[in-house]
Design an enzyme around this catalytic site. Structure first.
Site, PDB file in Angstrom:
ATOM      1  N   ILE A  74       0.853  -1.133   0.108  1.00  0.00           N
ATOM      2  CA  ILE A  74      -0.013  -0.127   0.068  1.00  0.00           C
ATOM      3  C   ILE A  74       0.734   1.197  -0.066  1.00  0.00           C
ATOM      4  O   ILE A  74       0.587   2.214  -0.790  1.00  0.00           O
ATOM      5  CB  ILE A  74      -1.054   0.098   1.304  1.00  0.00           C
ATOM      6  CG1 ILE A  74      -1.962  -1.395   1.249  1.00  0.00           C
ATOM      7  CG2 ILE A  74      -1.747   1.132   1.183  1.00  0.00           C
ATOM      8  CD1 ILE A  74      -2.828  -1.346   2.568  1.00  0.00           C
ATOM      9  N   ASP A 130      11.984   2.700   4.912  1.00  0.00           N
ATOM     10  CA  ASP A 130      11.293   1.224   4.974  1.00  0.00           C
ATOM     11  C   ASP A 130      12.524   0.402   5.393  1.00  0.00           C
ATOM     12  O   ASP A 130      13.689   0.655   4.885  1.00  0.00           O
ATOM     13  CB  ASP A 130      11.002   0.938   3.536  1.00  0.00           C
ATOM     14  CG  ASP A 130      10.013  -0.445   3.674  1.00  0.00           C
ATOM     15  OD1 ASP A 130       8.807  -0.341   3.596  1.00  0.00           O
ATOM     16  OD2 ASP A 130      10.501  -1.282   4.024  1.00  0.00           O
ATOM     17  N   ASN A 131      12.656  -0.697   6.055  1.00  0.00           N
ATOM     18  CA  ASN A 131      13.743  -1.707   6.280  1.00  0.00           C
ATOM     19  C   ASN A 131      13.494  -2.808   5.433  1.00  0.00           C
ATOM     20  O   ASN A 131      14.603  -3.777   5.405  1.00  0.00           O
ATOM     21  CB  ASN A 131      13.746  -2.108   7.847  1.00  0.00           C
ATOM     22  CG  ASN A 131      12.535  -3.005   8.076  1.00  0.00           C
ATOM     23  OD1 ASN A 131      11.812  -3.098   7.272  1.00  0.00           O
ATOM     24  ND2 ASN A 131      12.493  -3.367   9.312  1.00  0.00           N
ATOM     25  N   LEU A 168       2.742   3.621   7.620  1.00  0.00           N
ATOM     26  CA  LEU A 168       2.136   2.565   7.029  1.00  0.00           C
ATOM     27  C   LEU A 168       3.090   1.450   7.601  1.00  0.00           C
ATOM     28  O   LEU A 168       2.854   0.097   7.471  1.00  0.00           O
ATOM     29  CB  LEU A 168       2.012   2.476   5.772  1.00  0.00           C
ATOM     30  CG  LEU A 168       0.867   3.081   5.160  1.00  0.00           C
ATOM     31  CD1 LEU A 168       0.922   4.722   5.160  1.00  0.00           C
ATOM     32  CD2 LEU A 168       0.350   2.594   3.900  1.00  0.00           C
ATOM     33  N   ALA A 202      -1.947   3.891   9.789  1.00  0.00           N
ATOM     34  CA  ALA A 202      -2.731   2.906   9.371  1.00  0.00           C
ATOM     35  C   ALA A 202      -2.891   1.769  10.369  1.00  0.00           C
ATOM     36  O   ALA A 202      -2.085   1.132  10.997  1.00  0.00           O
ATOM     37  CB  ALA A 202      -1.784   2.229   8.157  1.00  0.00           C
ATOM     38  N   TYR A 208      -1.569  -9.332  16.628  1.00  0.00           N
ATOM     39  CA  TYR A 208      -1.458  -8.262  15.737  1.00  0.00           C
ATOM     40  C   TYR A 208      -2.674  -7.113  15.835  1.00  0.00           C
ATOM     41  O   TYR A 208      -2.399  -5.910  15.919  1.00  0.00           O
ATOM     42  CB  TYR A 208      -1.627  -8.918  14.324  1.00  0.00           C
ATOM     43  CG  TYR A 208      -1.846  -7.697  13.112  1.00  0.00           C
ATOM     44  CD1 TYR A 208      -0.655  -7.020  12.610  1.00  0.00           C
ATOM     45  CD2 TYR A 208      -3.067  -7.523  12.455  1.00  0.00           C
ATOM     46  CE1 TYR A 208      -0.969  -6.143  11.430  1.00  0.00           C
ATOM     47  CE2 TYR A 208      -3.155  -6.602  11.480  1.00  0.00           C
ATOM     48  CZ  TYR A 208      -2.218  -5.989  10.919  1.00  0.00           C
ATOM     49  OH  TYR A 208      -2.459  -5.078   9.944  1.00  0.00           O
ATOM     50  N   LYS A 268      -2.411  -3.183  16.817  1.00  0.00           N
ATOM     51  CA  LYS A 268      -2.787  -2.223  16.024  1.00  0.00           C
ATOM     52  C   LYS A 268      -3.714  -1.507  16.873  1.00  0.00           C
ATOM     53  O   LYS A 268      -3.925  -0.031  17.003  1.00  0.00           O
ATOM     54  CB  LYS A 268      -3.549  -2.601  15.052  1.00  0.00           C
ATOM     55  CG  LYS A 268      -2.763  -2.804  13.860  1.00  0.00           C
ATOM     56  CD  LYS A 268      -2.010  -2.119  13.234  1.00  0.00           C
ATOM     57  CE  LYS A 268      -1.203  -2.260  11.975  1.00  0.00           C
ATOM     58  NZ  LYS A 268      -0.462  -1.129  11.234  1.00  0.00           N
TER      59      LYS A 268
HETATM   60  P1  NAD Z   1       3.390  -4.502   3.483  1.00  0.00           P
HETATM   61  O1  NAD Z   1       4.237  -5.723   4.416  1.00  0.00           O
HETATM   62  O2  NAD Z   1       3.585  -4.651   2.224  1.00  0.00           O
HETATM   63  O3  NAD Z   1       4.068  -2.973   4.010  1.00  0.00           O
HETATM   64  C1  NAD Z   1       4.881  -2.842   5.239  1.00  0.00           C
HETATM   65  C2  NAD Z   1       6.182  -2.106   4.961  1.00  0.00           C
HETATM   66  O4  NAD Z   1       6.525  -1.837   6.146  1.00  0.00           O
HETATM   67  C3  NAD Z   1       7.001  -3.060   4.320  1.00  0.00           C
HETATM   68  O5  NAD Z   1       7.523  -2.554   3.095  1.00  0.00           O
HETATM   69  C4  NAD Z   1       7.987  -3.459   5.417  1.00  0.00           C
HETATM   70  O6  NAD Z   1       9.384  -3.567   4.822  1.00  0.00           O
HETATM   71  C5  NAD Z   1       7.965  -2.132   6.294  1.00  0.00           C
HETATM   72  N1  NAD Z   1       8.363  -2.407   7.531  1.00  0.00           N
HETATM   73  C6  NAD Z   1       8.305  -3.464   8.509  1.00  0.00           C
HETATM   74  N2  NAD Z   1       8.735  -3.278   9.505  1.00  0.00           N
HETATM   75  C7  NAD Z   1       9.389  -2.259   9.461  1.00  0.00           C
HETATM   76  C8  NAD Z   1      10.482  -1.372  10.556  1.00  0.00           C
HETATM   77  N3  NAD Z   1      10.493  -1.756  11.543  1.00  0.00           N
HETATM   78  N4  NAD Z   1      10.969  -0.273   9.820  1.00  0.00           N
HETATM   79  C9  NAD Z   1      10.665   0.199   8.632  1.00  0.00           C
HETATM   80  N5  NAD Z   1       9.938  -0.468   7.629  1.00  0.00           N
HETATM   81  C10 NAD Z   1       9.184  -1.544   7.991  1.00  0.00           C
HETATM   82  O7  NAD Z   1       2.066  -4.387   3.957  1.00  0.00           O
HETATM   83  P2  NAD Z   1       0.933  -3.657   3.382  1.00  0.00           P
HETATM   84  O8  NAD Z   1      -0.241  -4.432   3.129  1.00  0.00           O
HETATM   85  O9  NAD Z   1       1.203  -2.666   2.528  1.00  0.00           O
HETATM   86  O10 NAD Z   1       0.363  -3.009   4.726  1.00  0.00           O
HETATM   87  C11 NAD Z   1       0.658  -1.334   5.089  1.00  0.00           C
HETATM   88  C12 NAD Z   1      -0.084  -0.886   6.329  1.00  0.00           C
HETATM   89  O11 NAD Z   1      -1.604  -1.417   6.104  1.00  0.00           O
HETATM   90  C13 NAD Z   1       0.202  -1.748   7.320  1.00  0.00           C
HETATM   91  O12 NAD Z   1       0.453  -0.836   8.639  1.00  0.00           O
HETATM   92  C14 NAD Z   1      -0.683  -2.765   7.831  1.00  0.00           C
HETATM   93  O13 NAD Z   1      -0.920  -3.075   9.282  1.00  0.00           O
HETATM   94  C15 NAD Z   1      -2.008  -2.118   7.328  1.00  0.00           C
HETATM   95  N6  NAD Z   1      -2.818  -2.932   6.795  1.00  0.00           N
HETATM   96  C16 NAD Z   1      -3.068  -3.386   5.480  1.00  0.00           C
HETATM   97  C17 NAD Z   1      -4.191  -4.228   4.870  1.00  0.00           C
HETATM   98  C18 NAD Z   1      -4.044  -5.090   3.823  1.00  0.00           C
HETATM   99  O14 NAD Z   1      -5.078  -5.646   3.571  1.00  0.00           O
HETATM  100  N7  NAD Z   1      -3.049  -5.073   2.932  1.00  0.00           N
HETATM  101  C19 NAD Z   1      -5.423  -4.352   5.848  1.00  0.00           C
HETATM  102  C20 NAD Z   1      -5.240  -3.835   7.148  1.00  0.00           C
HETATM  103  C21 NAD Z   1      -4.382  -2.922   7.456  1.00  0.00           C
END
Ligand code: NAD
Length: 321
Positions: free
Chosen positions: A12, A31-32, A76, A117, A149, A153
Site C-alpha cells: 500500500i 523502509d527496512n 504504514l 494505518a 496483531y 494495532k
Molecule cells: P507490506 O508488508 O507490504 O508493507 C509494510 C511495509 O513496512 C513493508 O515495506 C516493510 O518492509 C515495512 N516495515 C516493516 N517493519 C518495518 C520497520 N521496523 N521499519 C521500517 N519499515 C518496516 O503491507 P501492506 O499491506 O502494504 O500494509 C501497510 C499497512 O497497512 C500496515 O500498517 C498494515 O498493518 C496495514 N493494513 C494492511 C491491510 C491489507 O489488506 N493489506 C489491511 C489492514 C491494515
C-alpha cells in the site's frame, strides 16, 4: 509539500508514495525492506522529488531527523500478514507497538500531522454487520497469535488518540479492510495474490477453513484516495475511519471467480487452519465496513468493483511470471 511515508516500499505504501509524487509532493520513504522491496518503488525511485532511506522505524534518531524535515507523515510500516504474525509473533508485537511509539513521539516533538494505518482486524470476533468505528473490540485469548496483531494495532490507535487528546497532535487513523492490487505479495499469507498465482499456474487453489468466510476486497488505488482525502480534510483530525469495500464475497467464491477469470482448470482444496499455520487459528465469518463516517467526512467510497480489481491484478501477475 514534503511528506514522509513509513513502509513506503511495501504494497500500500508504494502506491501511496507514487500518488503523492504524481500530485506534486516531495516524498521520502523509510523502509527496512523486511516485507517490502525495492522492486515496488522502481517505477519512481529515480524521480528528483523522491528519496528512499533504508532504515528501521524503531530507530528514533533516524525518524526524528526525517520527521523534522517533513510536513506530514503517513505511517504504514508494520509487521503484516497472518502467516508472518503466526511465524514471528515477537517481531510483530515489537515492530507495531514500539515503531508507532517512535513515530508518534517524533511527530509530536516537531508538531506535524500524521496518518496512522490501522486494521479491520481490531474488530476481532465482534459479529456486528457492518462494523462501525465505535463498535467494541472483541479479541480472542492470548494463546492465539493472530490476536497479537489486532492488539498491537489497537494500542497504536489508543496511543495516537492519546497524543491527540493530550497534546492536540493532528492524527488521522484509517482502519484498512482487505486491500488488494498489484505489488501485493502472497508470501506472508495474503489470499488474493496466492489464489491468482496458483490459478495462473493451473495448480490447486488452497482454501483455509471452510471457505465460507465472507470478505470485502478494496482496490488499493481507492484506498490511497481515502488516505489522501482524510489527510487533506480539516475536520478529519482526531478521527478513526473505516476504509474498505462493502462488496462481499466468500473465500470459496473468490477462488471460483479467480479460476474462472484466469481461464485455467485449477482444482480447489480445503486445508484446516491448524495444518495451514501449524498452530490453532481463529477466523471471523464476516467483515464488512460501515462507510457512513468516511462518506460524511470526505464523500469517499470505492470506485472500483471486485471484477475490475481482479482484472488488474491478474494482468499484473501475468507480467511477473
Ligand atoms: P507490506 O508488508 O507490504 O508493507 C509494510 C511495509 O513496512 C513493508 O515495506 C516493510 O518492509 C515495512 N516495515 C516493516 N517493519 C518495518 C520497520 N521496523 N521499519 C521500517 N519499515 C518496516 O503491507 P501492506 O499491506 O502494504 O500494509 C501497510 C499497512 O497497512 C500496515 O500498517 C498494515 O498493518 C496495514 N493494513 C494492511 C491491510 C491489507 O489488506 N493489506 C489491511 C489492514 C491494515
Amino acid at each position: 509539500m514534503k511528506v514522509l511515508v513509513t513502509g513506503g516500499a511495501g504494497f500500500i505504501g508504494s502506491h501511496l508514495a507514487e500518488r503523492l509524487l504524481d500530485d506534486g509532493n516531495k516524498v521520502v520513504v523509510v523502509d527496512n525492506l523486511s516485507t517490502g522491496s525495492l522492486k515496488n518503488i522502481e517505477n519512481f525511485q529515480n524521480k528528483s522529488d523522491f528519496d528512499f532511506v533504508e532504515g528501521d522505524i524503531r530507530n528514533s534518531e533516524l525518524i526524528d531527523g526525517l520527521v523534522e524535515q517533513s510536513e506530514a507523515v503517513f505511517h504504514l510500516a508494520a509487521a503484516v500478514g497472518v502467516k508472518l504474525i503466526a511465524d514471528r509473533p515477537v517481531h510483530t508485537i515489537e515492530t507495531n507497538i514500539s515503531g508507532t511509539e517512535v513515530v508518534l513521539d517524533a511527530v509530536n516533538k516537531f508538531n506535524k500531522s500524521v496518518f496512522i494505518a490501522s486494521s479491520s482486524e481490531i474488530y476481532g470476533k465482534n459479529e456486528a454487520v457492518p462494523f462501525r468505528e465505535d463498535d467494541d473490540i472483541v479479541l480472542g485469548n492470548t494463546g492465539i497469535a493472530r490476536w497479537s496483531y489486532a492488539c498491537s494495532k489497537a494500542i497504536d490507535e489508543f496511543l495516537a488518540l492519546a497524543f491527540h487528546q493530550q497534546y492536540g497532535l493532528r492524527v488521522v487513523i484509517g482502519r484498512f479492510f482487505n486491500t488488494v492490487g498489484p505489488r501485493q505479495t502472497g508470501q506472508y499469507g495474503m489470499v488474493v495474490p496466492r489464489f491468482v498465482q496458483w490459478a495462473l499456474k493451473g495448480e490447486p487453489v488452497s482454501i483455509y477453513g471452510t471457505g465460507q468466510q465472507m470478505r470485502c476486497f478494496c482496490y488499493v488505488g481507492d484506498v490511497v484516495d481515502a488516505v489522501i482525502g482524510l489527510m487533506d480534510s480539516e475536520q478529519a483530525g482526531g478521527g478513526v475511519y473505516n476504509i474498505g469495500s462493502t462488496e462481499e464475497i466468500s473465500i470459496e467464491g473468490l477462488a471460483d471467480k479467480i479460476i474462472q477469470m484466469t481461464g485455467r482448470k485449477s482444482k480447489k482444496e480445503f486445508v484446516p487452519y491448524e495444518d495451514a499455520y501449524g498452530m490453532p487459528m481463529e477466523d471471523m465469518m464476516r467483515r464488512v465496513p460501515s462507510l457512513e463516517r468516511i462518506k460524511k467526512a470526505i464523500g469517499w467510497e470505492p470506485k472500483t468493483n471486485l471484477t475490475e480489481t481482479m482484472e488488474v491484478i491478474i494482468e499484473s501477475e501475468k507480467g511477473t511470471m
